[in-house]
Design an enzyme around this catalytic site. Structure first.
Site, PDB file in Angstrom:
ATOM      1  N   SER A 257       0.834  -1.192   0.000  1.00 37.60           N
ATOM      2  CA  SER A 257       0.000   0.000   0.000  1.00 37.60           C
ATOM      3  C   SER A 257       0.871   1.244   0.000  1.00 37.60           C
ATOM      4  O   SER A 257       1.892   1.304   0.676  1.00 37.60           O
ATOM      5  CB  SER A 257      -0.895   0.002   1.250  1.00 37.60           C
ATOM      6  N   LYS A 258       0.437   2.248  -0.776  1.00 34.75           N
ATOM      7  CA  LYS A 258       1.215   3.484  -0.857  1.00 34.75           C
ATOM      8  C   LYS A 258       1.219   4.250   0.464  1.00 34.75           C
ATOM      9  O   LYS A 258       2.036   5.138   0.675  1.00 34.75           O
ATOM     10  CB  LYS A 258       0.696   4.370  -1.987  1.00 34.75           C
ATOM     11  N   ARG A 259       0.312   3.893   1.372  1.00 28.52           N
ATOM     12  CA  ARG A 259       0.295   4.548   2.681  1.00 28.52           C
ATOM     13  C   ARG A 259       1.444   4.061   3.556  1.00 28.52           C
ATOM     14  O   ARG A 259       1.856   4.735   4.488  1.00 28.52           O
ATOM     15  CB  ARG A 259      -1.044   4.296   3.382  1.00 28.52           C
TER      16      ARG A 259
END
Length: 468
Positions: A257-259
């Site tokens: 996830s880019k988070r």
């Protein structure tokens, strides 16, 4: 496994709704590209830009550029026309209209006028009843004047009509047979209220018209496959082969996830990882070389790869191993190639001849191209700061200057011999002596081999730096 087909054609179909291609999309692209090459086939890029609200300006150009930087050249695409274009879904709307009308006429699709409020209420009700949220076919059962309502300007969507009591099965080339019951498949929207198709209609129509033989995509699309098979059957078209690759997961087994993780493919290149090393690493995400080797080129991958050898579950994405592989690939490069890659990475303003001379000094030390300048910047400019206080060492620095000025044959071994002799005469511990010299010359405590570095810098520059 090589299929006896007229022409193997694979594709990726990214959506320009992010900053760039996800690193997982590079994994999918790699498998498609390798499989096409393995079978003397073709690899296609199609842009799925029907989600107009989430489009990001410049994203398409960035994605195509990233593919090229990774060496995954495609045979057809938005900027490489072929016989199956156009390659942007937004430019194929008339085609989708033809085929959705065919589905409507055959009874495999219907108009739906339900409001968002009704759909939200239905969803909440089904969830409260612990049922799978799906459309209840209200408009199929109750709307008799759909075309008239459309003519009057009423908003609508087109849904596929999933018939009950069907088993939809397909053979996944990685996972074996997978089956679904039609009672668990929603009446998917095919045409949205803005007139654009959803992924499900467009992907089937495009894959058929572009003669895609193998749909190789991530496992998140498994649940969509029965919908696509129903559409193929409704049109009476031959279905492609399906293969669903494992998702890239982090150390906690969650989807990257880019988070929490760097996910954009260009980020890894910007950080100095070699594209060939990244592809090598991604190939190992769910596949093992039959000879159990971990380091290989893309050409070697093409020769060894077989879809049947892929595992449905891949290992966790490990940045440490990726960095190790990048270093191993750096060491496989010849010095001229590595020089060129370093220059391309660090940009203009650096002497190519000096870069080439420094390559043997750092080749065994760096794992990414980004590590070159922190080690070697002192070759190109005199250090402005030093990692130790040199004021207390002024006396020995003056003696070093005097001793070095006597050397006529400015070679690393001559420099080393003279400095060792001086350290011995002055009764200074060798490690302490060379640390002082290292910091004076380079500004840093950790550098490439010092004597060789001084030879490259030259006598004049070294003596100048010793004037502290």
């Amino acid at each position: 496994m090589v299929y006896n087909l007229p022409m193997v054609r694979t594709r990726i179909a990214p959506s320009p709704t992010g900053e760039d291609l996800h690193i997982g999309s590079i994994h999918t692209a790699l498998i498609n590209w390798v499989y096409a090459k393995k079978n003397n086939g073709q690899f296609i890029v199609r842009i799925e830009d029907t989600d107009r609200e989430r489009l990001i300006k410049g994203s398409e150009e960035k994605m195509l550029d990233t593919l090229k930087k990774y060496g995954l050249e495609y045979d057809e695409g938005p900027d490489k026309e072929g016989l199956s274009g156009p390659y942007r879904q937004s430019e194929r709307l008339e085609t989708y209209e033809i085929y959705v009308n065919e589905l409507l006429e055959k009874g495999f699709a219907y108009y739906c006028f339900c409001s968002k409020e009704r759909l939200d209420k239905l969803r909440k009700q089904l969830i409260s009843e612990k049922k799978v949220p799906r459309y209840d076919k209200y408009c199929l059962k109750n709307v008799k004047d759909g075309k008239k309502r459309i003519e009057n300007g009423e908003k609508y969507v087109v849904r596929m009509n999933v018939k009950p009591k069907q088993t939809i099965a397909f053979e996944d080339l990685i996972r074996g047979e997978i089956s679904f019951q039609s009672e668990n498949i929603d009446d998917q929207v095919l045409i949205k209220s803005d007139g654009y198709p959803t992924y499900h209609l467009a992907v089937v129509v495009d894959d058929h018209l572009m003669k895609i033989t193998h749909v190789i995509r991530g496992e998140e699309w498994i649940s969509s496959t029965p919908k696509h098979i129903l559409l193929y059957d409704a049109f009476g078209w031959e279905k492609p082969f399906y293969a669903h690759t494992p998702l890239l997961r982090d150390k906690n087994k969650a989807k990257l996830s880019k988070r929490k993780n760097p996910v954009w493919a260009s980020w890894y290149i910007e950080q100095g990882y070699l594209p060939r090393a990244i592809l090598n690493y991604l190939a190992l995400m769910g596949w093992s070389h039959p000879k159990q080797i971990e380091i290989f080129t893309v050409d070697e991958l093409i020769k060894a790869f077989d879809l049947k050898d892929m595992s449905p579950v891949g290992p966790a994405f490990d940045p440490v191993k990726l960095e190790w592989l990048s270093g191993e690939h750096i060491r496989l490069l010849d010095n001229e190639d590595l020089k060129t890659r370093i220059l391309n990475y660090i940009g203009e303003g650096y002497d190519a001849d000096i870069v080439f001379k420094t390559v043997p000094l750092i080749k065994e030390r760096i794992k990414k191209l980004s590590e070159y300048l922190p080690l070697c910047e002192f070759f190109f400019k005199t250090p402005e700061k030093h990692e130790m206080d040199l004021k207390t060492h002024k006396n020995i620095i003056e003696k070093i200057h005097l001793e070095l000025s006597k050397i006529e044959d400015w070679k690393a071994n001559k420099i080393g011999d003279a400095m060792l002799a001086l350290a011995e005469r002055e009764k200074i511990k060798v490690s302490d002596f060379f640390m002082i010299l290292r910091v004076v010359i380079t500004g840093k405590k950790i550098t490439p081999p010092l004597n060789e570095s001084m030879e490259i810098l030259g006598k004049k520059d070294c003596l100048k730096r010793l004037k502290v």
